[in-house]
Design an enzyme around this catalytic site. Structure first.
Site, PDB file in Angstrom:
ATOM      1  N   HIS A 145       0.830  -1.203   0.000  1.00 35.12           N
ATOM      2  CA  HIS A 145       0.000   0.000   0.000  1.00 35.12           C
ATOM      3  C   HIS A 145       0.865   1.254   0.000  1.00 35.12           C
ATOM      4  O   HIS A 145       2.057   1.222   0.324  1.00 35.12           O
ATOM      5  CB  HIS A 145      -0.905   0.020   1.234  1.00 35.12           C
ATOM      6  CG  HIS A 145      -0.146   0.190   2.526  1.00 35.12           C
ATOM      7  ND1 HIS A 145       0.611  -0.829   3.097  1.00 35.12           N
ATOM      8  CD2 HIS A 145      -0.018   1.256   3.365  1.00 35.12           C
ATOM      9  CE1 HIS A 145       1.163  -0.394   4.201  1.00 35.12           C
ATOM     10  NE2 HIS A 145       0.806   0.873   4.398  1.00 35.12           N
ATOM     11  N   ASP A 147       0.538   5.169   1.825  1.00 38.22           N
ATOM     12  CA  ASP A 147      -0.155   5.676   3.007  1.00 38.22           C
ATOM     13  C   ASP A 147      -1.388   6.485   2.594  1.00 38.22           C
ATOM     14  O   ASP A 147      -1.315   7.369   1.731  1.00 38.22           O
ATOM     15  CB  ASP A 147       0.782   6.551   3.845  1.00 38.22           C
ATOM     16  CG  ASP A 147       1.823   5.724   4.583  1.00 38.22           C
ATOM     17  OD1 ASP A 147       1.533   4.550   4.884  1.00 38.22           O
ATOM     18  OD2 ASP A 147       2.919   6.242   4.843  1.00 38.22           O
ATOM     19  N   HIS A 296       4.590   0.202  -0.125  1.00 37.33           N
ATOM     20  CA  HIS A 296       5.446  -0.500   0.821  1.00 37.33           C
ATOM     21  C   HIS A 296       4.673  -1.600   1.522  1.00 37.33           C
ATOM     22  O   HIS A 296       3.439  -1.620   1.531  1.00 37.33           O
ATOM     23  CB  HIS A 296       6.074   0.470   1.835  1.00 37.33           C
ATOM     24  CG  HIS A 296       5.087   1.220   2.674  1.00 37.33           C
ATOM     25  ND1 HIS A 296       4.427   2.348   2.232  1.00 37.33           N
ATOM     26  CD2 HIS A 296       4.649   1.001   3.945  1.00 37.33           C
ATOM     27  CE1 HIS A 296       3.643   2.808   3.180  1.00 37.33           C
ATOM     28  NE2 HIS A 296       3.744   2.001   4.222  1.00 37.33           N
ATOM     29  N   ARG A 313       5.910   8.162  12.989  1.00 41.60           N
ATOM     30  CA  ARG A 313       5.686   8.555  11.596  1.00 41.60           C
ATOM     31  C   ARG A 313       5.211   9.992  11.495  1.00 41.60           C
ATOM     32  O   ARG A 313       4.341  10.430  12.241  1.00 41.60           O
ATOM     33  CB  ARG A 313       4.638   7.616  10.975  1.00 41.60           C
ATOM     34  CG  ARG A 313       4.243   7.985   9.556  1.00 41.60           C
ATOM     35  CD  ARG A 313       3.266   6.976   8.971  1.00 41.60           C
ATOM     36  NE  ARG A 313       1.932   7.082   9.557  1.00 41.60           N
ATOM     37  CZ  ARG A 313       0.872   6.439   9.089  1.00 41.60           C
ATOM     38  NH1 ARG A 313       0.990   5.613   8.061  1.00 41.60           N
ATOM     39  NH2 ARG A 313      -0.305   6.584   9.661  1.00 41.60           N
TER      40      ARG A 313
END
Length: 340
Positions: A145, A147, A296, A313
């Site tokens: 996917h 983000d 990723h 993140r």
């Protein structure tokens, strides 16, 4: 991050060749840092820079050029705290502030989302970590996917910092979507250039028998967008195969069997080993990737190790994707450009 006009870039199908490599070399030399590629199509380690100490303009330019060329760059042995993490991210764009974050995320830093697998997944909606993985990644391609790909404006980039990691396992893998597009045959590139697909939160999740709290959550928080199947990168002009295994629901205008077959082909193309790089995390490692040109795969090999894995993140706000014909993505439900 600076954008270019879609009309100026729609015919550019480069994937960061010799010219881009020369640019990275020049800017890195000018900044006094070293960029070491680690795989043929994607990934480079950057040495000679202290992210906590602040970067000058030449270093910012060198890191930006390396991200655009190699799609994901890695820094090791960094001493970033939360404030330094946010400050570093702001050198490259405006951080996303999520309206809802996981319970492990730090107070006072709304730009940071902390992902601690045992805290974030275990026990949520009545499922433990291993059941989450079984239901969300029931095929080999499902976990790949970008983000927030179901939004109309997915983040432009993500900067992920490792705090604690297992002694082994827990690696992350990235794939270069520009290289994957360029690797298609010319007739297939011409075909997919014309297509659009619906990206929807929760696609492919296998519900529990009977009442399922996560299904109810998805219905209450639907997010869906029709994106071009090939987007034009706003900074490099590359054509990017905008597919993934986690959000893509259906290619519009095709039947379900046609869509499923083509999507499987394209996601398999995007995640071919030669287009990927795998990173071994250590405490203090930082990965900075272009969320517009990569997908990723988060790790699924460490849950049984009884070892913590805590990552922080920060995401940078992104643009509405634009297709080869200049048509932007269309929101269906749950997102509005620039509003999180």
């Amino acid at each position: 991050m600076t954008t270019r006009s879609a009309n100026d870039t729609a015919t550019d199908t480069t994937t960061g060749g010799a010219g881009a490599h020369d640019t990275v070399e020049r800017t890195a030399a000018a900044a006094g840092i070293e960029v070491r590629p680690v795989a043929g199509h994607i990934g480079a380690e950057i040495h000679g820079v202290d992210l906590a100490g602040g970067l000058d303009a030449a270093q910012v330019a060198a890191v930006r050029a390396a991200v655009l060329r190699w799609k994901v760059v890695f820094f090791r042995d960094q001493r970033l705290d939360h404030a330094g993490h946010v400050a570093f991210a702001r050198l490259f764009g405006e951080p996303v502030v999520l309206p809802r974050r996981g319970k492990a995320s730090p107070a006072g830093f709304p730009e940071i989302e902390t992902t601690a697998d045992r805290l974030e997944l275990g026990g949520r909606f009545g499922m433990e970590h291993d059941e989450w993985l079984r239901r969300r990644r029931h095929t080999l391609l499902r976990g790949w996917h970008c983000d927030h790909g179901a939004r109309v404006d997915p983040p432009a980039a993500t900067i992920l910092r490792a705090e604690t990691v297992p002694p082994y396992g827990g690696d992350t893998t990235w794939a270069n979507l520009a290289a994957a597009y360029a690797g298609l045959s010319a007739p297939l590139r011409a075909f997919v250039d014309t297509l659009r697909a619906e990206h929807r939160l929760g696609v492919g999740y296998q519900p529990r028998p009977g009442d399922d709290a996560y299904v109810r959550h998805l219905l209450d928080h639907q997010t869906a967008t029709v994106h071009p199947l090939v987007r034009v990168h706003p900074e490099t002009g590359e054509r990017v195969l905008f597919v993934n295994g986690y959000y893509v629901e259906q290619i519009t205008g095709l039947s379900r069997p046609e869509s499923a077959a083509i999507l499987e082909l394209l996601v398999e193309q995007a995640t071919r080993p030669e287009y990927t790089v795998r990173f071994r995390w250590e405490p203090g490692s930082v990965a900075f990737w272009d969320n517009r040109a990569t997908v990723h795969l988060a790790p699924g090999d460490h849950a049984h190790l009884d070892q913590s894995r805590t990552m922080h993140r920060v995401m940078l706000t992104g643009e509405v994707p634009v297709g080869v014909d200049g048509t932007p993505s269309e929101p269906l439900v749950g997102s509005e450009a620039g509003r999180w």
